[in-house]
Design a protein around this motif. Structure first.
Motif, mmCIF file in Angstrom:
data_model
loop_
_atom_site.group_PDB
_atom_site.id
_atom_site.type_symbol
_atom_site.label_atom_id
_atom_site.label_comp_id
_atom_site.label_asym_id
_atom_site.label_seq_id
_atom_site.Cartn_x
_atom_site.Cartn_y
_atom_site.Cartn_z
ATOM 1 N N VAL A 387 6.540 34.156 29.263
ATOM 2 C CA VAL A 387 7.288 34.854 30.319
ATOM 3 C C VAL A 387 6.520 34.814 31.649
ATOM 4 C CG1 VAL A 387 8.030 37.157 31.103
ATOM 5 C CG2 VAL A 387 8.685 36.354 28.829
ATOM 6 N N GLY A 388 5.203 35.049 31.592
ATOM 7 C CA GLY A 388 4.386 35.052 32.821
ATOM 8 C C GLY A 388 4.472 33.704 33.524
ATOM 9 N N LYS A 389 4.295 32.639 32.764
ATOM 10 C CA LYS A 389 4.327 31.282 33.359
ATOM 11 C C LYS A 389 5.726 30.971 33.872
ATOM 12 C CE LYS A 389 0.543 29.107 30.953
ATOM 13 N NZ LYS A 389 0.256 28.678 29.588
ATOM 14 N N PHE A 390 6.738 31.373 33.109
ATOM 15 C CA PHE A 390 8.120 31.096 33.511
ATOM 16 C C PHE A 390 8.408 31.716 34.879
ATOM 17 C CE2 PHE A 390 12.529 32.406 33.871
ATOM 18 C CZ PHE A 390 13.194 31.208 33.628
ATOM 19 N N LEU A 391 7.988 32.975 35.046
ATOM 20 C CA LEU A 391 8.293 33.660 36.312
ATOM 21 C C LEU A 391 7.522 33.033 37.480
ATOM 22 C CD1 LEU A 391 8.511 37.369 35.120
ATOM 23 C CD2 LEU A 391 10.377 35.750 35.525
ATOM 24 N N LYS A 392 6.360 32.446 37.165
ATOM 25 C CA LYS A 392 5.591 31.775 38.214
ATOM 26 C C LYS A 392 6.278 30.454 38.600
ATOM 27 C CE LYS A 392 0.786 30.565 38.841
ATOM 28 N NZ LYS A 392 -0.429 30.363 38.040
ATOM 29 N N GLU A 393 6.785 29.772 37.574
ATOM 30 C CA GLU A 393 7.375 28.451 37.822
ATOM 31 C C GLU A 393 8.789 28.505 38.409
ATOM 32 O OE1 GLU A 393 6.915 26.401 34.118
ATOM 33 O OE2 GLU A 393 4.730 26.587 34.276
ATOM 34 N N PHE A 394 9.439 29.665 38.260
ATOM 35 C CA PHE A 394 10.814 29.780 38.794
ATOM 36 C C PHE A 394 10.899 30.939 39.791
ATOM 37 C CE2 PHE A 394 11.253 27.477 34.884
ATOM 38 C CZ PHE A 394 12.284 26.570 35.094
ATOM 39 N N PRO A 395 10.144 30.860 40.911
ATOM 40 C CA PRO A 395 10.137 31.989 41.861
ATOM 41 C C PRO A 395 11.494 32.175 42.550
ATOM 42 C CG PRO A 395 8.914 30.135 42.758
ATOM 43 C CD PRO A 395 9.315 29.742 41.383
ATOM 44 N N GLN A 396 12.366 31.162 42.428
ATOM 45 C CA GLN A 396 13.668 31.242 43.124
ATOM 46 C C GLN A 396 14.527 32.406 42.627
ATOM 47 O OE1 GLN A 396 12.663 28.815 41.082
ATOM 48 N NE2 GLN A 396 14.361 27.720 40.116
ATOM 49 N N TYR A 397 14.152 32.992 41.467
ATOM 50 C CA TYR A 397 14.961 34.101 40.944
ATOM 51 C C TYR A 397 14.639 35.439 41.642
ATOM 52 C CZ TYR A 397 16.720 31.131 37.237
ATOM 53 O OH TYR A 397 17.346 30.134 36.538
ATOM 54 N N ALA A 398 13.461 35.501 42.334
ATOM 55 C CA ALA A 398 13.075 36.770 42.968
ATOM 56 C C ALA A 398 14.176 37.246 43.913
ATOM 57 C CB ALA A 398 11.760 36.600 43.719
ATOM 58 N N GLY A 399 14.541 38.509 43.806
ATOM 59 C CA GLY A 399 15.541 39.103 44.691
ATOM 60 C C GLY A 399 16.974 38.828 44.259
ATOM 61 N N LYS A 400 17.139 38.002 43.206
ATOM 62 C CA LYS A 400 18.517 37.647 42.809
ATOM 63 C C LYS A 400 18.911 38.242 41.468
ATOM 64 C CE LYS A 400 18.726 33.423 45.410
ATOM 65 N NZ LYS A 400 17.814 32.317 45.321
ATOM 66 N N ILE A 401 17.995 38.986 40.864
ATOM 67 C CA ILE A 401 18.253 39.488 39.507
ATOM 68 C C ILE A 401 18.787 40.919 39.577
ATOM 69 C CG2 ILE A 401 17.232 39.812 37.210
ATOM 70 C CD1 ILE A 401 16.779 37.021 38.178
ATOM 71 N N ALA A 402 19.930 41.121 38.950
ATOM 72 C CA ALA A 402 20.506 42.479 38.951
ATOM 73 C C ALA A 402 19.778 43.341 37.933
ATOM 74 C CB ALA A 402 21.983 42.401 38.612
ATOM 75 N N THR A 403 19.575 42.794 36.747
ATOM 76 C CA THR A 403 19.038 43.598 35.652
ATOM 77 C C THR A 403 18.111 42.749 34.801
ATOM 78 O OG1 THR A 403 21.014 44.976 35.617
ATOM 79 C CG2 THR A 403 19.750 44.926 33.587
ATOM 80 N N ILE A 404 17.052 43.388 34.323
ATOM 81 C CA ILE A 404 16.147 42.697 33.396
ATOM 82 C C ILE A 404 16.101 43.480 32.095
ATOM 83 C CG2 ILE A 404 13.722 42.080 32.960
ATOM 84 C CD1 ILE A 404 13.407 41.708 35.981
ATOM 85 N N ILE A 405 16.253 42.745 30.995
ATOM 86 C CA ILE A 405 16.019 43.354 29.686
ATOM 87 C C ILE A 405 14.636 42.879 29.257
ATOM 88 C CG2 ILE A 405 16.802 43.537 27.278
ATOM 89 C CD1 ILE A 405 19.197 44.256 28.815
ATOM 90 N N LEU A 406 13.777 43.820 28.904
ATOM 91 C CA LEU A 406 12.405 43.484 28.474
ATOM 92 C C LEU A 406 12.244 43.953 27.041
ATOM 93 C CD1 LEU A 406 9.770 44.881 31.013
ATOM 94 C CD2 LEU A 406 10.233 42.496 30.477
ATOM 95 N N ASP A 407 11.810 43.065 26.157
ATOM 96 C CA ASP A 407 11.606 43.488 24.760
ATOM 97 C C ASP A 407 10.324 42.835 24.233
ATOM 98 O OD1 ASP A 407 11.865 44.397 22.180
ATOM 99 O OD2 ASP A 407 13.685 43.287 21.705
ATOM 100 N N PRO A 408 9.171 43.248 24.776
ATOM 101 C CA PRO A 408 7.919 42.563 24.415
ATOM 102 C C PRO A 408 7.454 42.883 22.994
ATOM 103 C CG PRO A 408 7.439 44.442 25.811
ATOM 104 C CD PRO A 408 8.934 44.369 25.685
ATOM 105 N N PRO A 409 6.480 42.112 22.483
ATOM 106 C CA PRO A 409 5.946 42.416 21.145
ATOM 107 C C PRO A 409 5.097 43.690 21.159
ATOM 108 C CG PRO A 409 4.759 40.581 22.141
ATOM 109 C CD PRO A 409 5.861 40.933 23.084
ATOM 110 N N ARG A 410 4.604 44.098 19.982
ATOM 111 C CA ARG A 410 3.881 45.372 19.830
ATOM 112 C C ARG A 410 2.758 45.570 20.844
ATOM 113 N NH1 ARG A 410 4.535 48.876 16.224
ATOM 114 N NH2 ARG A 410 2.483 49.795 16.367
ATOM 115 N N ALA A 411 2.048 44.487 21.157
ATOM 116 C CA ALA A 411 0.906 44.608 22.065
ATOM 117 C C ALA A 411 1.356 44.945 23.481
ATOM 118 C CB ALA A 411 0.120 43.310 22.064
#
Ligand SMILES: C[S@@+](CC[C@H](N)C(=O)[O-])C[C@H]1O[C@@H](n2cnc3c(N)ncnc32)[C@H](O)[C@@H]1O
Length: 477
Positions: A387-411
């Motif tokens: 996820v971290g790398k994806f968000l770095k590689e696709f910065p064009q999404y900044a400011g365009k996302i209405a909602t984020i669902i986050l479901d990370p692992p236990r850590a």
């Protein structure tokens, strides 16, 4: 009373803390010294081993319950270490989980008015037999539950004795967590395999033939997928087809498929299903239904373990995503999407929402794509990426996302990745967590960055264990 690390102590449990820890209080010069004992319950007297001794508290592992709590009830299930609270009425389990999880938000998340933001506690629709996957181990070192003694040269099939990795308690009656018919006949399966005279695994020596049986269940089809994991030591003397016939004889059409996996890997952390496998008969996959969508489950694929409770969790998460929020023609990110279940269910409630699903496991993404196709959903783009790398590689999404669902692992989510999520400036974040302690930690960061925790609900996915799932709605101010 003074205690030392490694010492065995008898303790009376009087309280309960987050994460399944009973608390005993030993009188001390300062008043009382708290001792936390994993998997214990108030009212029990336990034998415990001291694992950590600190100035202000000690931690112990549970060795044995010497006296039951007056709250415990009589049930016909065989006790297993994976369900330490099964004899405690579920309403009491719920009350403790609710209270201790709220405490975590107060202490770690520093949300003093958490009761005001608390929405609801969602109980598991099924209290017993709710699991859709179970892993049983073979061992030639058995822990006899009747005598509490160790038996060598045995042929045990069941679950590990608490706190050990080498001793197995044979399952002779159902545990109350998985399919009744399967578990009530497991001793017949064990006897059949024992008759082959091939040895059960010897964990300390890392040798033997029979290693594990993994079973997955579809509640929708009422069928089972069985995977027998063995080594190759003595393979020429094992007739997998005959065992397949025995399974058919015992369970009839309920066995959707039977596969035999040969795994000679003895590394402790290796996945038990690794190795080469052969489908002995039937199907490689079963189908589960979640909120009227169909999902394939193979032996390897990740899938929520309590599907009826997962429906409740997803419904709550989607309610938080949609509340006063028009998602039509907007972009939504399903981060840590696993096999893409949330995004797919969400797509059935919107028109033209562009959904992006990201997960690090390529196989999960392959399953996600296949399931989306099966469900005729074409509004989701799945990416196999960190996820971290994806968000770095696709910065064009900044400011365009209405909602984020986050479901990370236990850590939990890495701090740098959480910052990247915050930088996307989505109007809303719906954060699902199987570890409210890490979620509470991230709540503080989100609140410091303009996201207000508006609501939180807890979902009991695993009755009789200490686990609790939490879903929170954060809105950007
Ligand atoms: C709790 S599961 C999510 C399950 C999924 N939302 C569902 O409901 O089926 C967490 C997921 O995070 C994924 N994961 C772990 N670390 C990751 C990372 N750094 N980047 C992307 N995905 C990751 C795991 O593969 C796993 O599928």
């Amino acid at each position: 009373m003074t205690i030392q690390r490694g010492q065995l102590v008898e303790l009376e449990i009087t309280d309960f803390a987050f994460g399944g820890k009973g608390i005993a209080r030993i009188p001390s010069e300062e008043g009382s010294y708290p001792v936390f004992v994993d998997n214990s319950w108030p009212g029990q007297t336990v034998l415990a081993r001291v694992t950590k001794k600190r100035k202000r508290h000690a931690e112990c592992s549970l060795v044995k319950v010497l006296k039951k709590s007056p709250e415990e009830v009589q049930l016909s299930y065989q006790p297993i270490s994976g369900a330490p609270y099964i004899f405690v009425p579920v309403e009491r389990q719920i009350a403790c989980k609710r209270q201790t999880t709220l405490d975590v938000f107060r202490k770690i998340g520093k949300i003093q008015d958490i009761e005001d933001r608390f929405d609801e506690f969602i109980a598991s629709p099924a209290v017993f037999n709710y699991r859709n996957k179970m892993e049983y181990s073979f061992s030639c070192i058995e822990h006899d539950i009747a005598t509490d003694e160790e038996i060598d040269d045995a042929f045990a099939l069941g679950f590990k004795h608490r706190g050990t990795w080498w001793k197995v308690e044979s399952l002779n009656a159902e545990s109350g967590l998985f399919d009744s018919e399967w578990e009530n006949k497991l001793s017949i399966v064990r006897e059949y395999l024992k008759q082959t005279e091939l040895p059960a695994w010897h964990p300390p020596r890392k040798e033997g033939f029979f290693r594990h049986i993994v079973v997955r269940k579809s509640f929708f089809q009422d069928q089972l997928l069985v995977n027998l994991v063995t080594s190759s030591e003595g393979l020429d003397r094992f007739d997998a087809d005959a065992f397949g016939q025995k399974l058919k004889e015992l369970f009839g059409n309920r066995i959707a498929g039977f596969q035999h996996t040969i795994n000679d890997n003895v590394a402790d952390r290796a996945k038990i299903e690794n190795g080469t496998w052969r489908l002995v008969f039937g199907e490689e996959k079963i189908i589960e239904d979640l909120l009227n969508l169909k999902f394939e489950i193979s032996m390897e694929s990740f899938f929520q373990t309590n599907p009826k409770s997962a429906e409740k969790l997803y419904t709550k998460a989607l309610d938080y995503a949609f509340e006063n929020n028009d998602l039509d023609n907007k972009v939504l990110m399903d981060l840590f999407c696993g096999t893409g279940t949330i995004g797919q269910i969400l797509s059935t409630r919107t028109n033209n929402t562009e959904i992006i699903g990201v997960d690090i496991v390529p196989e999960a993404i392959e399953d996600a794509k296949r399931n989306a196709k099966r469900n005729a959903i074409d509004t989701i783009n799945f990416y196999a990426a960190d996820v971290g790398k994806f968000l770095k590689e696709f910065p064009q999404y900044a400011g365009k996302i209405a909602t984020i669902i986050l479901d990370p692992p236990r850590a939990g989510i890495a701090p740098k990745t959480l910052q990247k999520v915050i930088d996307l400036k989505a109007d809303r974040i719906v954060y699902i967590s199987c570890n409210p302690a890490t979620q509470a930690r991230d709540t503080e960061t989100l609140q410091e960055n303009g996201y207000v925790l508006e609501k939180v609900s807890f979902v009991d996915q695993f009755p009789h264990t200490s686990h609790i799932e939490s879903v929170a709605k954060f809105v950007r101010q």
